[in-house]
Design a protein around this motif. Structure first.
Motif, PDB file in Angstrom:
ATOM      1  N   SER A 140      62.665 -22.376   3.428  1.00 22.02           N
ATOM      2  CA  SER A 140      62.693 -21.699   4.780  1.00 22.02           C
ATOM      3  C   SER A 140      61.953 -20.827   4.645  1.00 22.02           C
ATOM      4  O   SER A 140      61.871 -19.961   3.595  1.00 22.02           O
ATOM      5  N   TYR A 141      61.328 -19.937   5.767  1.00 18.93           N
ATOM      6  CA  TYR A 141      60.413 -18.937   5.877  1.00 18.93           C
ATOM      7  C   TYR A 141      60.617 -18.417   7.483  1.00 18.93           C
ATOM      8  O   TYR A 141      60.476 -19.239   8.215  1.00 18.93           O
ATOM      9  N   THR A 142      60.699 -17.059   7.534  1.00 21.13           N
ATOM     10  CA  THR A 142      60.491 -16.463   9.006  1.00 21.13           C
ATOM     11  C   THR A 142      59.256 -15.972   9.224  1.00 21.13           C
ATOM     12  O   THR A 142      58.754 -14.814   8.401  1.00 21.13           O
ATOM     13  N   PHE A 143      58.536 -16.157  10.122  1.00 19.64           N
ATOM     14  CA  PHE A 143      57.068 -15.709  10.472  1.00 19.64           C
ATOM     15  C   PHE A 143      57.676 -14.874  11.605  1.00 19.64           C
ATOM     16  O   PHE A 143      58.023 -14.977  12.746  1.00 19.64           O
ATOM     17  N   GLU A 144      57.375 -13.319  10.948  1.00 22.17           N
ATOM     18  CA  GLU A 144      57.890 -12.175  11.829  1.00 22.17           C
ATOM     19  C   GLU A 144      56.873 -11.175  12.498  1.00 22.17           C
ATOM     20  O   GLU A 144      57.232 -10.180  12.728  1.00 22.17           O
ATOM     21  N   ASP A 145      55.747 -11.794  12.261  1.00 20.18           N
ATOM     22  CA  ASP A 145      54.838 -10.721  12.794  1.00 20.18           C
ATOM     23  C   ASP A 145      54.563 -10.915  14.091  1.00 20.18           C
ATOM     24  O   ASP A 145      54.727  -9.851  15.046  1.00 20.18           O
ATOM     25  N   THR A 146      53.910 -11.938  14.725  1.00 20.91           N
ATOM     26  CA  THR A 146      53.785 -12.214  16.295  1.00 20.91           C
ATOM     27  C   THR A 146      54.221 -13.564  16.307  1.00 20.91           C
ATOM     28  O   THR A 146      54.134 -14.505  15.626  1.00 20.91           O
ATOM     29  N   MET A 147      54.455 -14.046  17.522  1.00 24.59           N
ATOM     30  CA  MET A 147      54.969 -15.273  18.271  1.00 24.59           C
ATOM     31  C   MET A 147      54.537 -15.487  19.470  1.00 24.59           C
ATOM     32  O   MET A 147      54.626 -14.790  20.405  1.00 24.59           O
ATOM     33  N   ILE A 148      53.995 -16.562  19.859  1.00 26.37           N
ATOM     34  CA  ILE A 148      53.302 -17.218  21.265  1.00 26.37           C
ATOM     35  C   ILE A 148      53.868 -18.269  21.317  1.00 26.37           C
ATOM     36  O   ILE A 148      53.790 -19.360  20.582  1.00 26.37           O
ATOM     37  N   LYS A 149      54.492 -18.729  22.612  1.00 26.28           N
ATOM     38  CA  LYS A 149      55.074 -20.075  23.017  1.00 26.28           C
ATOM     39  C   LYS A 149      54.313 -20.463  24.193  1.00 26.28           C
ATOM     40  O   LYS A 149      54.121 -19.628  25.234  1.00 26.28           O
ATOM     41  N   SER A 150      54.117 -21.712  24.369  1.00 20.08           N
ATOM     42  CA  SER A 150      53.491 -21.988  25.497  1.00 20.08           C
ATOM     43  C   SER A 150      53.841 -23.396  25.767  1.00 20.08           C
ATOM     44  O   SER A 150      54.485 -23.867  25.076  1.00 20.08           O
ATOM     45  N   LEU A 151      53.351 -24.131  26.944  1.00 18.45           N
ATOM     46  CA  LEU A 151      53.676 -25.379  27.391  1.00 18.45           C
ATOM     47  C   LEU A 151      52.307 -26.228  27.529  1.00 18.45           C
ATOM     48  O   LEU A 151      51.074 -25.814  28.348  1.00 18.45           O
ATOM     49  N   MET A 152      52.126 -27.258  26.933  1.00 19.25           N
ATOM     50  CA  MET A 152      51.044 -28.164  27.038  1.00 19.25           C
ATOM     51  C   MET A 152      51.216 -29.238  28.004  1.00 19.25           C
ATOM     52  O   MET A 152      52.209 -30.086  27.678  1.00 19.25           O
TER      53      MET A 152
END
Length: 589
Positions: free
Chosen positions: A253-265
């Motif tokens: 397990s690992y947390t990406f905690e810098d930035t996050m972008i969510k979208s819909l394709m």
């Protein structure tokens, strides 16, 4: 998850044609048997070569089972040992220094071997912000996740009826901060194991995980020490937590905690169709609408004489969610873990409730009327101590002296705005000593918008007769929604988020409330902290429907590609991954 190791036996029978022309077993040649182990792992070429050399050094020859032999010597946790080093876990994540948030799941996968009913277990040791070990907080993990939301305290005895149990198998222990503070069954404390000893990681700097073979810990340590450092700045807002099956068969397990972008394709096909709208039915039932001319019931489009027009419609709609996550700067020791994530065929991201703390009292100063409204008891019978193994703040409060008249009850003067569409978790860490029978209550008082007291609720603890063993316990109760002040909802404990308490229909505020030493019994009760956390779901259309099913859940995803940003001066780098959900979004067809 499939078992990482599986034993097989192959038998070779020699056949011959007898004098009658029949194919029969030969009596002249014995049956030859070969035993071997299949490993559900993807070892690198270097690891396979190392396993061969390992067998050569230990046994003097490589043999047909050379890879498995070396694999077992590195990873198998057992009572007997022919190795000079501690066993490794099935992980590619560094074990000497791991970072984890205050509320995150993580698992340690390990190969274990049962020996006359005994099997390995894990032990956790906690340290405060000053780096000192917190005495009396050692936890023994004997519970194994069974995959159905429950735990087994006999992991190697668990199996399917009628199927032979494995002597060697892979098990996984929940060792994350959330696993520790939410697991009661299968998580044994120093004494009775009624409730977790640790519930709040804000004031814990790190904890260590070690594996032993017996519960008493008299045997030597058999597995590596894994050290978790608490990242107190990590939240579940704006971060992405990945879980994946690594190439050794375990879960990392690992947390990406810098930035996050969510979208819909989305993608779809289009076609042309002819529409004949009847605007009178759609826009009004009265002849006075703009689409009725001279009260004649004409079907028209905005005054155009023809009611026929062409439009474009969608079909074969495909919709997938995708996203991008950026890691914090990673070290060289974490690169193999990242490479494994990018190539893993089984990856999940974590979703769930989004929380924020709305109330906390660390009980590290003597109570006063400025912060708490005392309704019974004496401040003279409340003492501050800094040496009783607290974890929050600089100390904790001791109520009563075991001489009688030890009841104390109070309600916080801080009124928290109450949103019935969210769920509130009221948590207390408490312990009891002395010879009396004074019980403990913990919950909230509800108020309407005018400040009128609507009654007391005890969802966290209700008349709880805690064992006087001088052992800390952590309890949580839940409240959500609105309703009538039914006796059941007020009196009974509500420690399950699936069945929370609820205040009166006009509740607008809540305040923390507690009672210790109920009915002036002889007792000594200590409180480390009381806190209230407000949660809301990240799922649409689930307001007021909170349960353990949607508190934390996992979404299968596919890692599409990644980029690396180097920082040569610091010898660190960041990883950016693009991913998409492997399940199609539901749409109308």
């Amino acid at each position: 998850m499939l078992n990482t190791i599986k034993y097989f036996t192959i038998k070779i029978y020699v056949e011959e044609i007898n004098s009658s022309g029949q194919l029969v077993d030969s009596d002249d040649v014995d049956v030859v048997s070969f035993n071997f182990t299949a490993i559900n792992a993807a070892l690198s070429n270097e690891e396979q070569h190392a396993s061969y050399i390992d067998n050569e050094l230990v046994l003097g020859f490589g043999g047909d089972n050379f890879v498995n032999g070396g694999f077992h010597r590195r990873y198998l946790h057992s009572n007997t040992s022919d190795r000079n080093r501690l066993s490794k876990y099935l992980t590619l994540k560094p074990t000497n220094k791991r970072y984890i948030g205050e509320d995150e799941c993580e698992y340690l996968s390990m190969l274990v071997k049962r020996d006359e009913g005994e099997y390995p277990y894990l032990q956790a040791i906690f340290y405060d912000l000053s780096g000192n070990q917190i005495s009396g907080s050692t936890i023994n993990f004997r519970g194994i996740a069974l995959g159905d939301g429950t735990y087994s305290d006999s992991p190697l005895d668990y199996g399917v009826s009628g199927v032979a149990q494995e002597i060697q198998m892979m098990v996984q222990f929940g060792v994350g901060t959330r696993n520790i503070k939410e697991t009661i069954e299968g998580l044994l404390a120093v004494d009775d194991g009624v409730a977790p000893l640790i519930g709040d990681f804000r004031y814990i700097s790190r904890y260590e995980i070690k594996s032993y073979f017996t519960k008493t810990g008299t045997d030597p340590q058999i597995g590596e020490t894994v050290t978790y450092y608490i990242n107190h700045s990590t939240t579940n807002i704006g971060t992405t937590r990945f879980h994946w099956q690594n190439r050794l068969g375990g879960i990392d397990s690992y947390t990406f905690e810098d930035t996050m972008i969510k979208s819909l394709m989305t993608s779809s096909s289009t076609f042309e169709q002819t529409i004949y709208p009847k605007f009178g039915d759609q826009l009004g039932e009265s002849p006075s609408t703009n689409f009725y001319l001279n009260t004649a019931n004409e079907q028209r489009t905005g005054g155009i004489t023809s009611d026929q027009y062409h439009s474009v419609a969608k079909s074969n709609i495909k919709s997938y969610r995708n996203g991008q996550a950026v890691s914090r700067p990673i070290s060289n020791s974490e690169i193999p873990m990242m490479e494994d994530l990018l190539s893993s065929p089984r990856v999940w991201i974590e979703g769930g409730w989004i929380g924020r703390e709305v109330f906390r009292d660390n009980f590290d100063v003597v109570l006063s009327e400025d912060n708490w409204q005392k309704t019974q008891g004496s401040y003279d019978n409340v003492q501050l101590t800094t040496s009783n193994n607290h974890i929050a703040g600089s100390g904790n409060l001791v109520f009563g002296d075991n001489s009688g008249n030890d009841e104390f009850r109070a309600v916080s003067r801080k009124r928290i705005p109450y949103d019935p569409n969210k769920i509130y978790e009221i948590e207390i860490r408490t312990k009891r000593s002395g010879s009396g029978d004074g019980t403990t209550y913990c919950g909230f008082t509800a108020y309407n918008s005018s400040g009128t007291n609507l009654g007391i609720h005890y969802p966290t603890l209700n008349n709880y007769d805690q064992i006087s063993d001088d052992e800390w316990e952590t309890w949580r109760g839940y409240v959500s929604g609105l309703g009538e002040n039914s006796t059941d909802k007020v009196v009974s404990q509500r420690n399950n988020a699936n069945n929370p308490a609820y205040p009166s229909s006009d509740a607008a505020f809540i305040s923390a409330f507690f009672i210790v030493g109920f009915e002036d019994e002889e007792t000594i009760t200590e409180i480390d902290y009381i806190k209230i956390t407000e949660y809301e779901s990240d799922l649409p259309n689930t307001e007021r429907w909170y349960s353990t099913l949607n508190r934390n859940y996992y979404i299968p995803v596919v890692i599409k590609d990644s980029t690396t940003t180097m920082f040569d001066s610091n010898n660190v780098q960041k990883i950016t991954v693009d991913y998409m959900h492997s399940k199609e979004q539901k749409t109308l067809k």
